[in-house]
Design a protein around this motif. Structure first.
Motif, short mmCIF file in Angstrom:
data_model
loop_
_atom_site.label_atom_id
_atom_site.label_comp_id
_atom_site.label_asym_id
_atom_site.label_seq_id
_atom_site.Cartn_x
_atom_site.Cartn_y
_atom_site.Cartn_z
N LYS A 76 0.84 -1.21 0.00
CA LYS A 76 0.00 0.00 0.00
C LYS A 76 0.87 1.26 0.00
N GLN A 77 1.93 1.25 0.80
CA GLN A 77 2.83 2.41 0.86
C GLN A 77 3.51 2.63 -0.49
N LYS A 78 3.98 1.56 -1.08
CA LYS A 78 4.66 1.68 -2.37
C LYS A 78 3.69 2.13 -3.47
N TRP A 79 2.45 1.66 -3.38
CA TRP A 79 1.43 2.09 -4.33
C TRP A 79 1.19 3.59 -4.22
N GLU A 80 1.07 4.08 -3.00
CA GLU A 80 0.86 5.52 -2.80
C GLU A 80 2.06 6.33 -3.30
N LEU A 81 3.26 5.85 -3.02
CA LEU A 81 4.46 6.55 -3.50
C LEU A 81 4.52 6.55 -5.03
N PHE A 82 4.12 5.46 -5.64
CA PHE A 82 4.09 5.39 -7.09
C PHE A 82 3.06 6.37 -7.66
N ARG A 83 1.90 6.45 -7.03
CA ARG A 83 0.87 7.40 -7.46
C ARG A 83 1.37 8.84 -7.35
N VAL A 84 2.07 9.15 -6.27
CA VAL A 84 2.63 10.50 -6.09
C VAL A 84 3.65 10.79 -7.19
N ALA A 85 4.50 9.84 -7.48
CA ALA A 85 5.50 10.02 -8.55
C ALA A 85 4.82 10.22 -9.90
N CYS A 86 3.74 9.48 -10.15
CA CYS A 86 2.98 9.66 -11.40
C CYS A 86 2.36 11.05 -11.46
N ASP A 87 1.79 11.49 -10.35
CA ASP A 87 1.19 12.83 -10.31
C ASP A 87 2.23 13.92 -10.56
N GLN A 88 3.41 13.77 -9.96
CA GLN A 88 4.48 14.75 -10.16
C GLN A 88 4.92 14.77 -11.62
N ALA A 89 5.04 13.62 -12.22
CA ALA A 89 5.42 13.54 -13.63
C ALA A 89 4.35 14.19 -14.51
N GLU A 90 3.10 13.93 -14.20
CA GLU A 90 2.01 14.52 -14.97
C GLU A 90 2.00 16.04 -14.83
N GLU A 91 2.21 16.54 -13.62
CA GLU A 91 2.26 17.99 -13.40
C GLU A 91 3.42 18.62 -14.18
N PHE A 92 4.56 17.94 -14.20
CA PHE A 92 5.70 18.45 -14.93
C PHE A 92 5.40 18.51 -16.43
N VAL A 93 4.81 17.46 -16.96
CA VAL A 93 4.47 17.42 -18.38
C VAL A 93 3.48 18.54 -18.71
N GLU A 94 2.48 18.73 -17.88
CA GLU A 94 1.50 19.80 -18.11
C GLU A 94 2.17 21.18 -18.07
N SER A 95 3.08 21.38 -17.13
CA SER A 95 3.75 22.69 -17.04
C SER A 95 4.62 22.93 -18.27
N VAL A 96 5.27 21.89 -18.76
CA VAL A 96 6.10 22.04 -19.97
C VAL A 96 5.20 22.32 -21.17
N LYS A 97 4.06 21.64 -21.27
CA LYS A 97 3.13 21.89 -22.38
C LYS A 97 2.66 23.34 -22.35
N GLN A 98 2.32 23.84 -21.17
CA GLN A 98 1.86 25.23 -21.05
C GLN A 98 2.97 26.20 -21.42
N ARG A 99 4.19 25.92 -20.95
CA ARG A 99 5.31 26.80 -21.24
C ARG A 99 5.59 26.82 -22.74
N ILE A 100 5.58 25.66 -23.38
CA ILE A 100 5.82 25.60 -24.83
C ILE A 100 4.72 26.36 -25.57
N GLY A 101 3.49 26.15 -25.15
CA GLY A 101 2.38 26.87 -25.78
C GLY A 101 2.50 28.37 -25.61
N SER A 102 2.88 28.80 -24.42
CA SER A 102 3.05 30.23 -24.16
C SER A 102 4.18 30.80 -25.00
#
Length: 159
Positions: A61-87
């Motif tokens: 369960k702990q590793k699952w939560e840590l994996f989800r957090v890592a996925c969320d961080q990666a997704e946030e990074f990708v979204e920020s890069v997409k916004q920056r490129i678009g801007s």
């Protein structure tokens, strides 16, 4: 922004991207290992519930939560890069930057990057208000400090 500046900026972002990818990979490997540990503990214990299986499940369960957090961080990074490129593309197009499509003109006069950012913020505020179901989006837009109409800019006065 010149092409050289763009290349420098892109390479400056790489360490962060590499760290995020490495973090995501490590979290995934830990998650898979924890899943294997659960299966192994259940196999050893048979059908019995033991402290070893409970510990393996808790670790999973702990590793699952840590994996989800890592996925969320990666997704946030990708979204920020997409916004920056678009801007950056918007700024390049609006200011007539040579990094844009060479030889093609939209026929519109270039505007300042600051003004473009103001308009972009105004649009974002309107989108947020519309998403929240605000019926007063048009009224509140005129009272917002980054509203699309500003008498100081002649292109707004003609709207």
């Amino acid at each position: 922004m010149t092409r050289q500046e763009t290349r420098i900026k892109k390479t400056q972002g790489r360490p962060k991207m590499d760290n995020i990818v490495e973090s995501l990979n490590n979290a995934y490997q830990d998650f898979v290992a924890a899943a294997a540990n659960v299966l192994e503990a259940k196999e050893i214990a048979g059908a019995q519930k033991t402290t070893a299986t409970d510990a393996a499940l808790e670790n999973f369960k702990q590793k699952w939560e840590l994996f989800r957090v890592a996925c969320d961080q990666a997704e946030e990074f990708v979204e920020s890069v997409k916004q920056r490129i678009g801007s950056e593309c918007l700024v390049d197009e609006a200011t007539g930057s040579p990094a844009g499509k060479s030889g093609q003109s939209t026929g519109l006069p270039p505007i300042s990057a600051v003004r473009l950012e103001q308009m972009s913020k105004a649009v974002r505020w309107l989108v947020i208000e519309l998403q929240h179901g605000s019926g007063s989006a048009a009224v509140s837009a005129n009272s917002h400090p980054s509203a699309p109409f500003d008498a100081r800019f002649t292109e707004d006065a003609t709207q």
